[in-house]
Scaffold this motif. Sequence first.
Motif, mmCIF file in Angstrom:
data_model
loop_
_atom_site.group_PDB
_atom_site.id
_atom_site.type_symbol
_atom_site.label_atom_id
_atom_site.label_comp_id
_atom_site.label_asym_id
_atom_site.label_seq_id
_atom_site.Cartn_x
_atom_site.Cartn_y
_atom_site.Cartn_z
ATOM 1 N N VAL A 57 0.817 -1.222 0.000
ATOM 2 C CA VAL A 57 0.000 0.000 0.000
ATOM 3 C C VAL A 57 0.854 1.277 0.000
ATOM 4 O O VAL A 57 0.319 2.378 0.012
ATOM 5 C CB VAL A 57 -0.978 0.031 1.214
ATOM 6 C CG1 VAL A 57 -2.080 -0.993 1.059
ATOM 7 C CG2 VAL A 57 -0.242 -0.166 2.536
ATOM 8 N N LYS A 59 2.950 4.394 -1.160
ATOM 9 C CA LYS A 59 2.879 5.234 -2.374
ATOM 10 C C LYS A 59 4.206 5.177 -3.128
ATOM 11 O O LYS A 59 5.279 5.164 -2.514
ATOM 12 C CB LYS A 59 2.600 6.698 -1.994
ATOM 13 C CG LYS A 59 1.264 6.884 -1.281
ATOM 14 C CD LYS A 59 0.152 7.236 -2.259
ATOM 15 C CE LYS A 59 -1.172 7.491 -1.561
ATOM 16 N NZ LYS A 59 -1.871 6.324 -1.034
ATOM 17 N N GLU A 60 4.096 5.180 -4.456
ATOM 18 C CA GLU A 60 5.286 5.084 -5.288
ATOM 19 C C GLU A 60 6.268 6.215 -4.944
ATOM 20 O O GLU A 60 5.883 7.370 -4.814
ATOM 21 C CB GLU A 60 4.880 5.160 -6.764
ATOM 22 C CG GLU A 60 5.974 4.676 -7.640
ATOM 23 C CD GLU A 60 5.467 4.127 -8.971
ATOM 24 O OE1 GLU A 60 4.261 4.215 -9.262
ATOM 25 O OE2 GLU A 60 6.326 3.619 -9.699
ATOM 26 N N SER A 62 7.898 6.604 -2.141
ATOM 27 C CA SER A 62 7.972 6.893 -0.696
ATOM 28 C C SER A 62 8.885 5.880 0.008
ATOM 29 O O SER A 62 9.118 4.779 -0.505
ATOM 30 C CB SER A 62 6.574 6.799 -0.084
ATOM 31 O OG SER A 62 6.118 5.452 -0.142
ATOM 32 N N GLN A 65 7.150 2.592 0.329
ATOM 33 C CA GLN A 65 7.265 1.690 -0.827
ATOM 34 C C GLN A 65 8.590 0.922 -0.758
ATOM 35 O O GLN A 65 8.631 -0.296 -0.986
ATOM 36 C CB GLN A 65 7.215 2.486 -2.135
ATOM 37 C CG GLN A 65 7.358 1.597 -3.356
ATOM 38 C CD GLN A 65 7.942 2.313 -4.570
ATOM 39 O OE1 GLN A 65 8.563 3.378 -4.456
ATOM 40 N NE2 GLN A 65 7.746 1.744 -5.729
ATOM 41 N N SER A 110 -5.465 2.522 -1.834
ATOM 42 C CA SER A 110 -5.417 3.150 -3.164
ATOM 43 C C SER A 110 -4.258 2.637 -4.023
ATOM 44 O O SER A 110 -4.399 2.459 -5.231
ATOM 45 C CB SER A 110 -5.378 4.672 -3.037
ATOM 46 O OG SER A 110 -4.238 5.048 -2.321
ATOM 47 N N GLU A 111 -3.120 2.411 -3.415
ATOM 48 C CA GLU A 111 -1.971 1.940 -4.198
ATOM 49 C C GLU A 111 -2.147 0.471 -4.586
ATOM 50 O O GLU A 111 -1.807 0.064 -5.700
ATOM 51 C CB GLU A 111 -0.692 2.119 -3.357
ATOM 52 C CG GLU A 111 0.576 2.178 -4.159
ATOM 53 C CD GLU A 111 0.667 3.396 -5.077
ATOM 54 O OE1 GLU A 111 0.180 4.483 -4.708
ATOM 55 O OE2 GLU A 111 1.231 3.239 -6.182
ATOM 56 N N ARG A 114 -4.768 0.147 -7.622
ATOM 57 C CA ARG A 114 -4.669 0.898 -8.886
ATOM 58 C C ARG A 114 -4.144 -0.007 -10.011
ATOM 59 O O ARG A 114 -3.328 -0.913 -9.777
ATOM 60 C CB ARG A 114 -3.799 2.138 -8.718
ATOM 61 C CG ARG A 114 -2.355 1.837 -8.386
ATOM 62 C CD ARG A 114 -1.590 3.109 -8.213
ATOM 63 N NE ARG A 114 -1.038 3.488 -9.499
ATOM 64 C CZ ARG A 114 0.007 4.290 -9.620
ATOM 65 N NH1 ARG A 114 0.567 4.832 -8.560
ATOM 66 N NH2 ARG A 114 0.487 4.583 -10.802
ATOM 67 N N PRO A 117 0.221 -1.235 -10.857
ATOM 68 C CA PRO A 117 0.896 -0.744 -9.641
ATOM 69 C C PRO A 117 2.397 -1.062 -9.649
ATOM 70 O O PRO A 117 2.830 -1.962 -10.370
ATOM 71 C CB PRO A 117 0.202 -1.548 -8.537
ATOM 72 C CG PRO A 117 -0.169 -2.829 -9.200
ATOM 73 C CD PRO A 117 -0.476 -2.493 -10.632
ATOM 74 N N TRP A 118 3.178 -0.352 -8.810
ATOM 75 C CA TRP A 118 4.640 -0.563 -8.785
ATOM 76 C C TRP A 118 5.015 -1.991 -8.402
ATOM 77 O O TRP A 118 6.036 -2.519 -8.845
ATOM 78 C CB TRP A 118 5.321 0.430 -7.833
ATOM 79 C CG TRP A 118 4.897 0.338 -6.385
ATOM 80 C CD1 TRP A 118 3.969 1.125 -5.766
ATOM 81 C CD2 TRP A 118 5.375 -0.579 -5.391
ATOM 82 N NE1 TRP A 118 3.831 0.757 -4.449
ATOM 83 C CE2 TRP A 118 4.688 -0.286 -4.190
ATOM 84 C CE3 TRP A 118 6.308 -1.611 -5.370
ATOM 85 C CZ2 TRP A 118 4.896 -0.992 -3.002
ATOM 86 C CZ3 TRP A 118 6.524 -2.317 -4.199
ATOM 87 C CH2 TRP A 118 5.816 -2.010 -3.034
ATOM 88 N N TYR A 119 4.166 -2.639 -7.583
ATOM 89 C CA TYR A 119 4.559 -3.948 -7.046
ATOM 90 C C TYR A 119 4.390 -5.082 -8.060
ATOM 91 O O TYR A 119 4.740 -6.230 -7.770
ATOM 92 C CB TYR A 119 3.781 -4.246 -5.751
ATOM 93 C CG TYR A 119 2.289 -4.351 -5.930
ATOM 94 C CD1 TYR A 119 1.713 -5.527 -6.389
ATOM 95 C CD2 TYR A 119 1.445 -3.282 -5.643
ATOM 96 C CE1 TYR A 119 0.344 -5.632 -6.574
ATOM 97 C CE2 TYR A 119 0.081 -3.376 -5.819
ATOM 98 C CZ TYR A 119 -0.456 -4.548 -6.287
ATOM 99 O OH TYR A 119 -1.815 -4.647 -6.477
ATOM 100 N N SER A 233 -11.603 -2.777 -2.634
ATOM 101 C CA SER A 233 -11.254 -1.400 -2.252
ATOM 102 C C SER A 233 -12.196 -0.791 -1.218
ATOM 103 O O SER A 233 -11.852 0.200 -0.573
ATOM 104 C CB SER A 233 -11.240 -0.518 -3.507
ATOM 105 O OG SER A 233 -12.490 -0.627 -4.176
#
Length: 364
Positions: A57, A59-60, A62, A65, A110-111, A114, A117-119, A233
């Motif tokens: 969760v 944020k990209e 941060s 992350q 939210s992360e 979406r 996502p980055w993950y 969500s």
Amino acid sequence: MATNNIVVLGAGVSGLTTAYLLSQDPANKITVLAKHMPGDYDVEYASPWAGANYMPVGKEGSPHQAWERATWPALKEITEKYPEAGIHFRGSVIYNRKKDQETATGDWFSELVRPNPWYKDVVPDFKTTPTEELAPGIDNAQEFTSVCINTAVYLPWLVGQCVKNGAVFQRAVLKHIADAAYAHHTGLKADLIINCTGLSAKTLGGVLDEKMYPARGQIVVVRNDPGPMVSVSGTDDGEDEALYIMTRAAGGGTILGGSYQKHNWDGLPDMNLANRIMKRCIKVCPSLVKEGQGIEGLDIVRHGVGLRPLREGGVRIGKDKVDGVAIVHNYGHGGFGYQASFGCAYATISLAKELLRAKSRAKL
Ligand code: FAD
């Protein structure tokens, strides 16, 4: 060999992970001091109540992350190498409804929910569900392989690893953080305190962190096993209610959640909320029960409530000095204490090493 006398204050996942890594260096003589230890169930002790799974969760861009990214390889390695740690790989489905975006739960997830996502590059088997396959009301969905941790097995496993490496566990309730310096098992003053007191950092003398607050999480543990984990969500039952399902490793049962009730300290299960949790879990995942069954088809082990230790502005990992005692803080992990546990512990240990190096230079 120079030795470092270290007290880790707190035996939740944050304290135990930090102690586990620190104890791998024979120069570190570690005392883990805590009011609650694995085996205890208390609303002041968040770790046993967690699901727990890896659902990023942060944020990209941060630090959050980075901590979650750094934790996946460690959890994966433990899962593969140490089945006795009580973690297994589990398929996982994530559903996003755009209408949840402004809610407490939607904001928290939210992360995670979406698209793209980055993950996706971290977890195995990431796959986006084709739009034409989405159920009505779902705006996007994805699948990947995650882990689910049986906290009743994993926390004692961490204790065992620390003990094997020479760490000593002691029960104590401290009123002031500086008192920890005089509680090292050798009888000598500790060189360093690692503060992993979770939500209690709010009331612990010498810390008194007013930024700490709870997000109440209510769960139902059942014997039913529906298959893959599910997270949504949000819900139509309330803006701070949540919908997730996860089956723990090694007979740990299935966790049905939940809620994300900020500033709510109530440690008792609300049976109306429990009913809503069970009903919506069955609705989104009918395989939880036999065909045609409702909540009477659930075989309940227990109802539970845990308080996620949230902090305004995020986790506190930082150096400090109180009454001449060197401290590194590692608390405020909200609903992500397991999935960020190794990343946070690495960051904490890097600061601990800086302090210990400065201390040994001062002695020369
Ligand atoms: P805690 O577990 O609360 O431990 C604090 C320790 O400090 C305890 O040992 C306590 O006794 C000790 N202590 C405090 N004050 C003192 C004192 N004065 N003297 C002595 N000892 C003291 N995270 C995930 O990553 N994935 C999930 O799926 C997940 N699901 C969750 C579901 C629920 C319902 C809840 C409630 C949480 C969930 N979490 C999840 C979040 C996770 O559980 C927490 O972030 C994590 O447990 C925090 O761990 P901690 O070690 O920082 O604090």
